[in-house]
Scaffold this active site. Structure first.
Site, PDB file in Angstrom:
ATOM      1  N   GLU A 118      -0.838  -9.324  -0.631  1.00  0.00           N
ATOM      2  CA  GLU A 118      -2.262  -9.606  -0.563  1.00  0.00           C
ATOM      3  C   GLU A 118      -2.947  -9.435  -1.752  1.00  0.00           C
ATOM      4  OE1 GLU A 118      -2.416  -6.277   2.404  1.00  0.00           O
ATOM      5  OE2 GLU A 118      -2.881  -7.788   4.069  1.00  0.00           O
TER       6      GLU A 118
ATOM      7  N   ALA B  42       0.861  -1.100  -0.128  1.00  0.00           N
ATOM      8  CA  ALA B  42      -0.169  -0.064  -0.081  1.00  0.00           C
ATOM      9  C   ALA B  42       0.917   1.298   0.067  1.00  0.00           C
ATOM     10  CB  ALA B  42      -0.983  -0.042   1.220  1.00  0.00           C
TER      11      ALA B  42
ATOM     12  N   GLU C  21       4.099  -4.951   7.442  1.00  0.00           N
ATOM     13  CA  GLU C  21       3.568  -3.876   8.066  1.00  0.00           C
ATOM     14  C   GLU C  21       4.129  -3.777   9.619  1.00  0.00           C
ATOM     15  OE1 GLU C  21       2.248  -6.539   6.120  1.00  0.00           O
ATOM     16  OE2 GLU C  21       0.770  -5.466   4.911  1.00  0.00           O
TER      17      GLU C  21
ATOM     18  N   GLY D 197       0.445  -4.975   0.693  1.00  0.00           N
ATOM     19  CA  GLY D 197      -0.659  -4.895   0.037  1.00  0.00           C
ATOM     20  C   GLY D 197      -0.459  -5.557  -1.391  1.00  0.00           C
TER      21      GLY D 197
END
Ligand code: COA
Length: 259
Positions: A113, A66, A133, A110
Site C-alpha cells: 500500500e 503493517a 490481510e 501495508g
C-alpha cells in the site's frame, strides 16, 4: 534530524528515505509511520530536494506489511484512533515532489500500500507482492483495495485481496503494479537515474503534472479536462513555464527555479 527507525540521506537534490527495521522485514510500526510522515513533511518543505526515493533496509524486504505484533496488542478502539490520524499512505500520495519506491524482496500488505501511494515503483527481480490481510481474517486498510484496483484493474486487485497469494516481480510488472523491472543490484541506481532526470524539470510543472494525473482517478472526464486546462494555465503563468519556453526559443538549457 536523527530518527529511530528510518534513515534520510540527501545527495544531488535527491533524498533517499530508508525504512530501517531489517530484522522485522521493515514492518511498519507506529514509529516508522510517524517518522516517515515527519520526514516527508520536512523534505516537502526543503527547496533543495527535488525528488525522493523510498527503500527498505537490507535485501529481504521493501516492507513486509503493517507490524502484526502491534495489531495483536491493540483494542479495536485503539486501532480506530490509529487509523483516524494522518496516515503515511496519504502523506506519500499527497507529497508534492516525485516519490519513487525502490522494491526488493517482500512488499506486502501495508508495504504494498505504501508503494502504491508512491508515484513510481522500481522493482528488483526478487520483489514479491501481495495483500495477505485475508490470511489474518482482515482486509487491506491503507489503499490496498482502492489504489490497487485503480492501478492494476478490478480483477487483479480482487485476486490479490481474496487469495492472499504473493506474485513475483515479473507478474507485478506484467499487470502494471510496477513501472520498472530490473536486476536487484540495479534497482536503486535505476530509481536514482529516473529521479535525477526529473530534477532537471520545473518543480512547479512536476507538482502540477502529479496533481493532474491523480485527478484522473477521481473525476469524471469533463471535470478532469477542466482541471487539466487550469493546471496547464498555472504552469504557463509560472516563471518556470516562461523560462522553459524562452529557453527553447533561444536554443539553450532552461534554468528552472521552482517559481
Ligand atoms: N509484522 C511484524 N513482524 C514481521 C512482519 C510483520 N508484518 N513480517 C515479518 N516480521 C518479522 C517476523 O515476525 C520475524 O521476526 P522474529 O525473527 O522476531 O520472529 C522477522 O520479521 C523475520 O520474518 P520471518 O517470518 O522469520 O521471515 P520468513 O522469510 O520466514 O517469512 C514472510 C517472510 C514475509 C513470508 C513472513 O514474515 C510473513 O508472512 N510476514 C507477515 C506478512 C503479512 O501478513 N503482512 C501483512 C500484515 S497486514
Amino acid at each position: 534530524m536523527p530518527y529511530e527507525s528510518i534513515l534520510v540521506e540527501t545527495s544531488d537534490a535527491v533524498a533517499t528515505v530508508t525504512v530501517n527495521r531489517p530484522e522485522k522485514l521493515n514492518a511498519l510500526n507506529a514509529t516508522v509511520r510517524r517518522e516517515l510522515v515527519e520526514a516527508l513533511d520536512g523534505l516537502a518543505a526543503d527547496d533543495d530536494i527535488r525528488a525522493v526515493l523510498l527503500i527498505g533496509a537490507g535485501d529481504k524486504a521493501f516492507v513486509a506489511g503493517a507490524d502484526v505484533a502491534e495489531f495483536a496488542a491493540r483494542t479495536p478502539l485503539e486501532q480506530r484512533d490509529v487509523i483516524a490520524g494522518r496516515r503515511v499512505y496519504d502523506a506519500a500520495a499527497a507529497f508534492p515532489k516525485p516519490l519513487i519506491a525502490v522494491i526488493r524482496g517482500y512488499c506486502l500488505g501495508g508495504g504494498c500500500e505504501l508503494a502504491l501511494a508512491c508515484d513510481l515503483r522500481v522493482a528488483g527481480r526478487s520483489a514479491r507482492f501481495g495483500q495477505p490481510e485475508i490470511r489474518l481474517g482482515l482486509v487491506p486498510g491503507g489503499g490496498g483495495t482502492q489504489r490497487l484496483a485503480r492501478l492494476v484493474g478490478y480483477g487483479q486487485a480482487l485476486r490479490l485481496a481474496v487469495t492472499g497469494d504473493f506474485i513475483d516481480a515479473e507478474d507485478a510488472y506484467r499487470i502494471g503494479l510496477v513501472e520498472f523491472l530490473v536486476d536487484d543490484d540495479r534497482a536503486y541506481e535505476t530509481a536514482r537515474e529516473i529521479a535525477r532526470r526529473m530534477t532537471r524539470w520545473s518543480p512547479v510543472a512536476l507538482r502540477l503534472a502529479k496533481e493532474a494525473v491523480q485527478a484522473a482517478l477521481e473525476t469524471p472526464l469533463s471535470a478532469g479536462l477542466r482541471l487539466e486546462r487550469e493546471l496547464f494555465l498555472t504552469a504557463f503563468a509560472s516563471e518556470d513555464g516562461r523560462e522553459g519556453v524562452r529557453a527553447f526559443m533561444e536554443k539553450r538549457e532552461p534554468r528552472f527555479t521552482g517559481r
